[in-house]
Motif scaffolding. Sequence first.
Motif, mmCIF file in Angstrom:
data_model
loop_
_atom_site.group_PDB
_atom_site.id
_atom_site.type_symbol
_atom_site.label_atom_id
_atom_site.label_comp_id
_atom_site.label_asym_id
_atom_site.label_seq_id
_atom_site.Cartn_x
_atom_site.Cartn_y
_atom_site.Cartn_z
ATOM 1 N N GLN A 1 0.845 -1.187 0.000
ATOM 2 C CA GLN A 1 0.000 0.000 0.000
ATOM 3 C C GLN A 1 0.884 1.242 0.000
ATOM 4 O OE1 GLN A 1 -2.690 -0.241 3.319
ATOM 5 N NE2 GLN A 1 -3.588 -2.163 2.601
ATOM 6 N N TYR A 2 0.452 2.250 -0.755
ATOM 7 C CA TYR A 2 1.213 3.482 -0.896
ATOM 8 C C TYR A 2 0.284 4.683 -0.740
ATOM 9 C CZ TYR A 2 4.452 0.295 -3.244
ATOM 10 O OH TYR A 2 5.281 -0.755 -3.555
ATOM 11 N N ARG A 3 0.805 5.734 -0.113
ATOM 12 C CA ARG A 3 0.092 7.012 -0.047
ATOM 13 C C ARG A 3 0.668 7.897 -1.142
ATOM 14 N NH1 ARG A 3 -0.252 11.380 4.910
ATOM 15 N NH2 ARG A 3 -0.631 13.131 3.531
ATOM 16 N N VAL A 4 -0.187 8.369 -2.053
ATOM 17 C CA VAL A 4 0.276 9.142 -3.199
ATOM 18 C C VAL A 4 -0.513 10.445 -3.307
ATOM 19 C CG1 VAL A 4 1.002 7.119 -4.492
ATOM 20 C CG2 VAL A 4 -1.302 7.992 -4.804
ATOM 21 N N ALA A 5 0.131 11.438 -3.879
ATOM 22 C CA ALA A 5 -0.489 12.723 -4.182
ATOM 23 C C ALA A 5 -0.081 13.083 -5.612
ATOM 24 C CB ALA A 5 -0.008 13.783 -3.201
ATOM 25 N N PRO A 6 -0.825 13.968 -6.282
ATOM 26 C CA PRO A 6 -0.425 14.362 -7.632
ATOM 27 C C PRO A 6 0.990 14.940 -7.637
ATOM 28 C CG PRO A 6 -2.667 15.059 -7.193
ATOM 29 C CD PRO A 6 -2.124 14.533 -5.899
ATOM 30 N N GLY A 7 1.813 14.484 -8.584
ATOM 31 C CA GLY A 7 3.197 14.921 -8.679
ATOM 32 C C GLY A 7 4.188 14.024 -7.957
ATOM 33 N N THR A 8 3.700 12.970 -7.291
ATOM 34 C CA THR A 8 4.558 12.067 -6.539
ATOM 35 C C THR A 8 5.275 11.089 -7.476
ATOM 36 O OG1 THR A 8 3.000 12.136 -4.698
ATOM 37 C CG2 THR A 8 4.582 10.347 -4.696
ATOM 38 N N LEU B 1 -7.852 2.585 -1.970
ATOM 39 C CA LEU B 1 -8.402 2.212 -0.668
ATOM 40 C C LEU B 1 -9.008 3.395 0.068
ATOM 41 C CD1 LEU B 1 -5.486 -0.116 0.454
ATOM 42 C CD2 LEU B 1 -7.537 -0.712 -0.834
ATOM 43 N N ALA B 2 -8.445 4.591 -0.113
ATOM 44 C CA ALA B 2 -8.957 5.785 0.559
ATOM 45 C C ALA B 2 -8.541 7.012 -0.235
ATOM 46 C CB ALA B 2 -8.427 5.876 1.980
ATOM 47 N N VAL B 3 -9.372 8.070 -0.139
ATOM 48 C CA VAL B 3 -9.070 9.335 -0.792
ATOM 49 C C VAL B 3 -9.341 10.464 0.191
ATOM 50 C CG1 VAL B 3 -9.710 10.943 -2.637
ATOM 51 C CG2 VAL B 3 -9.582 8.505 -3.112
ATOM 52 N N ALA C 1 -13.230 4.819 -8.211
ATOM 53 C CA ALA C 1 -12.062 5.671 -7.978
ATOM 54 C C ALA C 1 -10.846 5.082 -8.683
ATOM 55 C CB ALA C 1 -11.785 5.797 -6.483
ATOM 56 N N ALA C 2 -9.956 5.957 -9.128
ATOM 57 C CA ALA C 2 -8.743 5.510 -9.811
ATOM 58 C C ALA C 2 -7.665 6.568 -9.665
ATOM 59 C CB ALA C 2 -9.021 5.240 -11.289
ATOM 60 N N VAL C 3 -6.439 6.133 -9.826
ATOM 61 C CA VAL C 3 -5.291 7.038 -9.846
ATOM 62 C C VAL C 3 -4.638 6.882 -11.216
ATOM 63 C CG1 VAL C 3 -3.017 7.507 -8.885
ATOM 64 C CG2 VAL C 3 -4.913 6.971 -7.361
ATOM 65 N N LYS C 4 -4.499 8.004 -11.934
ATOM 66 C CA LYS C 4 -3.828 7.990 -13.233
ATOM 67 C C LYS C 4 -2.376 8.354 -13.014
ATOM 68 C CE LYS C 4 -6.550 8.970 -17.021
ATOM 69 N NZ LYS C 4 -7.100 9.938 -17.984
ATOM 70 N N ALA C 5 -1.496 7.537 -13.606
ATOM 71 C CA ALA C 5 -0.057 7.764 -13.461
ATOM 72 C C ALA C 5 0.616 7.515 -14.799
ATOM 73 C CB ALA C 5 0.522 6.853 -12.392
ATOM 74 N N GLU D 1 -3.074 12.332 -11.574
ATOM 75 C CA GLU D 1 -4.298 12.828 -10.949
ATOM 76 C C GLU D 1 -5.027 11.712 -10.214
ATOM 77 O OE1 GLU D 1 -7.735 13.804 -13.395
ATOM 78 O OE2 GLU D 1 -6.655 13.017 -15.131
ATOM 79 N N ILE D 2 -5.902 12.134 -9.305
ATOM 80 C CA ILE D 2 -6.748 11.222 -8.529
ATOM 81 C C ILE D 2 -8.178 11.467 -8.971
ATOM 82 C CG2 ILE D 2 -7.537 10.590 -6.232
ATOM 83 C CD1 ILE D 2 -4.815 11.698 -5.206
ATOM 84 N N GLN D 3 -8.846 10.407 -9.418
ATOM 85 C CA GLN D 3 -10.223 10.522 -9.912
ATOM 86 C C GLN D 3 -11.172 9.808 -8.970
ATOM 87 O OE1 GLN D 3 -9.841 8.548 -13.659
ATOM 88 N NE2 GLN D 3 -9.341 10.443 -14.749
ATOM 89 N N LEU D 4 -12.328 10.423 -8.759
ATOM 90 C CA LEU D 4 -13.370 9.776 -7.952
ATOM 91 C C LEU D 4 -14.549 9.414 -8.805
ATOM 92 C CD1 LEU D 4 -13.505 11.559 -4.507
ATOM 93 C CD2 LEU D 4 -13.060 9.181 -4.980
#
Length: 104
Positions: free
Chosen positions: A12-19, A40-42, A58-62, A101-104
Amino acid sequence: MEYAVIATGGKQYRVAPGTLLDVERLEGAAGDEVRLDQVLAVRQESGLKVGRPALAGAAVKAQIAEQLRGPKVINFKFKRRKGYHRKVGHRQDLTRLLVKEIQL
């Protein structure tokens, strides 16, 4: 501050935009877009949303920055006075991601 907790490669990783993030090897070449669905959480300005176990939709685009290998880890087994020793090295295949980005 906006961030998300994602799961990939059994971790598990905690990520923010630009990480920039090193994860277990993912398919793709440098420059390819990746969508990580196991969110898992936003955390947003409105509050914290927690999934059970993951948030639906929810999704994280990287973007894949590079495919690389981790540092060498040495495993050495030894039994004294028996003439037994084994040395094994290992380098893990990794993917470096740039979170867009983080999408909900």
